[in-house]
Design an enzyme around this catalytic site. Structure first.
Site, mmCIF file in Angstrom:
data_model
loop_
_atom_site.group_PDB
_atom_site.id
_atom_site.type_symbol
_atom_site.label_atom_id
_atom_site.label_comp_id
_atom_site.label_asym_id
_atom_site.label_seq_id
_atom_site.Cartn_x
_atom_site.Cartn_y
_atom_site.Cartn_z
ATOM 1 N N TYR A 154 2.887 2.512 -7.297
ATOM 2 C CA TYR A 154 1.663 2.624 -6.491
ATOM 3 C C TYR A 154 0.456 2.500 -7.406
ATOM 4 O O TYR A 154 0.368 3.200 -8.430
ATOM 5 C CB TYR A 154 1.629 3.964 -5.725
ATOM 6 C CG TYR A 154 2.732 4.008 -4.690
ATOM 7 C CD1 TYR A 154 2.561 3.427 -3.433
ATOM 8 C CD2 TYR A 154 3.981 4.550 -5.002
ATOM 9 C CE1 TYR A 154 3.596 3.408 -2.508
ATOM 10 C CE2 TYR A 154 5.025 4.537 -4.089
ATOM 11 C CZ TYR A 154 4.823 3.958 -2.842
ATOM 12 O OH TYR A 154 5.856 3.917 -1.933
ATOM 13 N N SER A 155 -0.461 1.613 -7.026
ATOM 14 C CA SER A 155 -1.698 1.467 -7.805
ATOM 15 C C SER A 155 -2.495 2.752 -7.702
ATOM 16 O O SER A 155 -2.600 3.328 -6.621
ATOM 17 C CB SER A 155 -2.568 0.344 -7.237
ATOM 18 O OG SER A 155 -1.860 -0.846 -7.143
ATOM 19 N N CYS A 335 -5.347 -8.221 -5.451
ATOM 20 C CA CYS A 335 -4.368 -7.138 -5.316
ATOM 21 C C CYS A 335 -4.036 -6.937 -3.838
ATOM 22 O O CYS A 335 -4.920 -6.977 -2.979
ATOM 23 C CB CYS A 335 -4.928 -5.849 -5.916
ATOM 24 S SG CYS A 335 -3.670 -4.566 -6.082
ATOM 25 N N GLU A 375 -2.099 -8.751 -9.061
ATOM 26 C CA GLU A 375 -1.033 -7.767 -8.849
ATOM 27 C C GLU A 375 -0.757 -7.707 -7.355
ATOM 28 O O GLU A 375 -1.502 -7.086 -6.596
ATOM 29 C CB GLU A 375 -1.447 -6.397 -9.365
ATOM 30 C CG GLU A 375 -0.291 -5.416 -9.350
ATOM 31 C CD GLU A 375 -0.501 -4.315 -10.358
ATOM 32 O OE1 GLU A 375 -0.130 -4.475 -11.541
ATOM 33 O OE2 GLU A 375 -1.073 -3.289 -9.951
ATOM 34 N N TYR A 377 2.315 -7.490 -4.122
ATOM 35 C CA TYR A 377 3.626 -6.903 -3.857
ATOM 36 C C TYR A 377 4.031 -7.097 -2.405
ATOM 37 O O TYR A 377 3.231 -7.549 -1.607
ATOM 38 C CB TYR A 377 3.626 -5.411 -4.215
ATOM 39 C CG TYR A 377 2.391 -4.639 -3.782
ATOM 40 C CD1 TYR A 377 2.301 -4.069 -2.512
ATOM 41 C CD2 TYR A 377 1.288 -4.486 -4.641
ATOM 42 C CE1 TYR A 377 1.169 -3.357 -2.125
ATOM 43 C CE2 TYR A 377 0.165 -3.784 -4.260
ATOM 44 C CZ TYR A 377 0.100 -3.219 -2.994
ATOM 45 O OH TYR A 377 -1.021 -2.529 -2.611
#
Ligand code: FAD
Ligand code: A2P
Length: 377
Positions: A154-155, A335, A375, A377
């Protein structure tokens, strides 16, 4: 100048609370700020007030903190380090942290639930903005009986000082992964995401196993305080950018006085799904020369072809400015959803062609110059 302590910081409403502020539940603290002014009473003490709060309606933490003028933080040793902390805790020996608060960030018309989760790491798992924590949910890995679950990343959505401004907490922005049966269209709770639901269901005081911090690709190069940062986020992809923006505009840190331009593009489904909008709107008001903020509301707005408004449509709208900023050395960050990258690449390629430029060459150069950060996901 005074510094905030954890118990003095506005803390969160429980999940499910809505957004009307009841001042009567706040414990008063006198806090002064970098400009010498005294703060209005903004803080509450969760321990003593939590039972009363549960049935009250209060605004979430990010909204409460919008009332705070730029705040002087006590610089942490982390400010002097040349390299970010990396993997201090590994999956075999995670750090056991404590949940401080879990709050719902989105309104009732948002499809899905996203929560802001503050975790107390006691200063033992320091990090830089843009890094991630790993979380190991409790229970057994169904694919490896007898072993713990795999780590989920988790960012981190706070600065290194945390939302408590004392370097002892980290915040995450977590969307519940929910499974809908493709045939019936109904939710199947047995297939809901394990870690995101564990985090969003957790309660203050619960223990949580964390690893990390990890990741270097999303760090904020701070060598030039007048740099330009273009940030493209879908959904929870806004997490690292919230951290950057708090560092730039909410905290006063002697070693980083931001005088450049930060430009955030945020894509979410609708107005109710906006994340940290009050913080960002405040920065727009207070720092109009240093901050720009554009929102793509896919289910409320249409792009020029009549389709859903996505971040890539906003990129296209501002492509001339974006290309000029990139040519001038701007950093661009992406992101969030993995699925946004092909559409973004296509848009950038189209724009480059219209400008008589070769996108592949430009993209390679941006990567080589370390201006390109992804980044997803
Ligand atoms: P899992 O249990 O791992 O399940 C994954 C998906 O499979 C879910 O959608 C679940 O519903 C579905 N599923 C489960 N069982 C079945 C089945 N039988 N058939 C079909 N589908 C099934 N997420 C955030 O919310 N915020 C962040 O800031 C964030 N940052 C990230 C940063 C990085 C670098 C990376 C790599 C990922 C990040 N993520 C973030 C994603 C996060 O790591 C998790 O992947 C996410 O929360 C889902 O994990 P989970 O344990 O809830 O779901
Ligand atoms: P939508 O879901 O309306 O198609 P999420 O909430 O799932 O994290 O998504 C955040 C935002 O990203 C939503 O507005 C979602 O739109 C949008 N989105 C979904 N797919 C893409 C894509 N391929 N490119 C850009 N944005 C996308």
């Amino acid at each position: 100048m005074a510094h905030l302590a954890l118990s003095q910081v506005p803390v969160a409403a429980p999940v499910g609370s809505d957004v009307s502020l009841k001042k009567s539940v706040f414990k008063r603290h006198a806090i002064s700020f970098v400009d010498g002014s005294r703060a209005p009473s903004i803080a509450l003490d969760l321990k003593t007030k939590s039972s009363k709060l549960r049935n009250r309606h209060i605004v979430c933490l990010s909204v409460q903190q919008v009332g705070i003028p730029k705040l002087a933080v006590s610089p942490l040793g982390l400010e002097d380090a040349k390299e970010p902390p990396l993997n201090l805790y590994k999956p075999k020996e995670p750090y056991t942290a404590t949940i401080v608060s879990v709050e719902r960030l989105v309104g009732p018309k948002s499809p899905g639930e996203t929560c802001h989760i503050v975790i107390d790491h006691g200063g033992k798992v320091p990090y830089w903005e843009g890094q991630s924590y790993g979380v190991i949910p409790p229970g057994e890995n169904p694919k490896k009986p007898g072993s713990p679950h795999n780590v989920r990343l988790y960012s981190i959505a706070s600065t290194r000082y945390g939302d408590s401004f004392d370097g002892k907490t980290a915040s995450l922005c977590v969307r519940r992964a929910v499974y809908y049966d493709p045939e019936t269209g109904k939710e199947d709770p047995s297939k809901n995401g394990i870690c995101s639901n564990y985090l969003c269901n957790s309660k203050p005081g619960d223990k949580v196993k964390i690893t990390g911090p990890s990741g270097k690709v999303m760090l904020l190069p701070e060598d030039d305080p007048n740099a330009t940062y273009i940030m493209i986020a879908t959904g929870t992809g806004v997490a690292p950018f919230r951290g950057y923006l708090r560092r730039m505009f909410m905290e006063s840190v002697p070693t980083f006085k931001f005088g450049g331009l930060a430009w955030l593009f945020l894509g979410v489904a609708n107005t109710d799904s906006l994340l940290y909008d009050d913080e960002f709107t405040k920065y727009l008001r207070d720092y109009p020369d240093n901050f720009r903020y554009d929102r793509a509301l896919s289910r409320e707005q249409k792009n020029k072809s009549g389709g859903k408004m996505y971040v890539q449509d906003k990129i296209e709208e501002y492509s001339d400015e974006i290309f000029k900023l990139l040519d001038g050395g701007a950093h661009i960050y992406f992101c969030g959803l993995k699925g946004m990258m092909p559409g973004i690449q296509e848009t950038l390629k189209k724009v480059a062609m219209q400008r008589g430029e070769n996108w592949e060459a430009k993209h390679a150069q941006l990567k080589k110059n370390k201006q390109w950060h992804v980044e997803v996901y």
